[in-house]
Write an enzyme that holds these catalytic residues in place. Structure first.
Site, PDB file in Angstrom:
ATOM      1  N   SER A   1       0.770  -1.113  -0.056  1.00 39.05           N
ATOM      2  CA  SER A   1       0.002   0.092   0.178  1.00 39.05           C
ATOM      3  C   SER A   1       0.980   1.246  -0.226  1.00 39.05           C
ATOM      4  O   SER A   1       0.496   2.483  -0.256  1.00 39.05           O
ATOM      5  CB  SER A   1      -0.985  -0.122   1.140  1.00 39.05           C
TER       6      SER A   1
ATOM      7  N   LYS B   1       0.594   4.827   6.720  1.00 38.43           N
ATOM      8  CA  LYS B   1       0.026   5.888   5.559  1.00 38.43           C
ATOM      9  C   LYS B   1       0.357   7.305   5.759  1.00 38.43           C
ATOM     10  O   LYS B   1       1.185   7.501   6.660  1.00 38.43           O
ATOM     11  CB  LYS B   1      -1.650   5.995   5.584  1.00 38.43           C
TER      12      LYS B   1
END
Length: 145
Positions: A60, A97
């Site tokens: 990701s 993230k």
């Protein structure tokens, strides 16, 4: 959702390595006289009591250069800011993230992946969310020994 595994590190033991520059051309004769050492803990760990390793799982964050199997150093004493790569506790697990604070005035923040195949997480409820630490260094192994 968990794309990082947190590990406690021992940052109290000095690890000294001989430091030498890497030249992509002809070596410098001055390299024979280099005696500076690289101490991993001194040079890369600012807050030993608040530092952890994280093992990256998944892809990701691949467009930010963080690949499956990489190891990152996370510092919990560093204040996150807009654009920081953070390790966050959200929705029952850890995730890594980009922290997007552009919507803070609207009552939410976002956690953005660095891969278009993954969704952006909108965080509306701060009670179920915590920025656990900031990713400050990347360690990548090219040869398994």
């Amino acid at each position: 959702m968990g794309n990082i595994k947190i590990r406690r590190g021992d940052f109290s033991t000095p690890l000294e390595l001989e430091h030498a520059s890497v030249v992509a051309g002809f070596p410098s004769p001055a390299d024979d006289y280099m005696h500076e050492t690289l101490d991993f803990n001194r040079d890369y760990i600012r807050h030993p009591e608040a530092s952890f390793y994280g093992d990256v799982e998944g892809d990701s964050m691949k467009d930010a250069g963080l690949l499956d199997g990489d190891r990152v150093i996370i510092d919990r004493a560093v204040e996150p800011h807009h654009g920081s790569i953070v390790v966050a506790w959200w929705d029952g697990g850890f995730t890594m993230k980009f922290l997007d604070l552009t919507h803070q005035a609207d009552g939410y923040i976002e956690l953005r992946p660095a891969n278009d195949a993954y969704p952006v997480f909108r965080v509306d409820n701060p009670e179920q969310f915590e920025v656990w630490g900031v990713v400050i260094h990347l360690i990548r192994t090219f040869e398994k020994i």
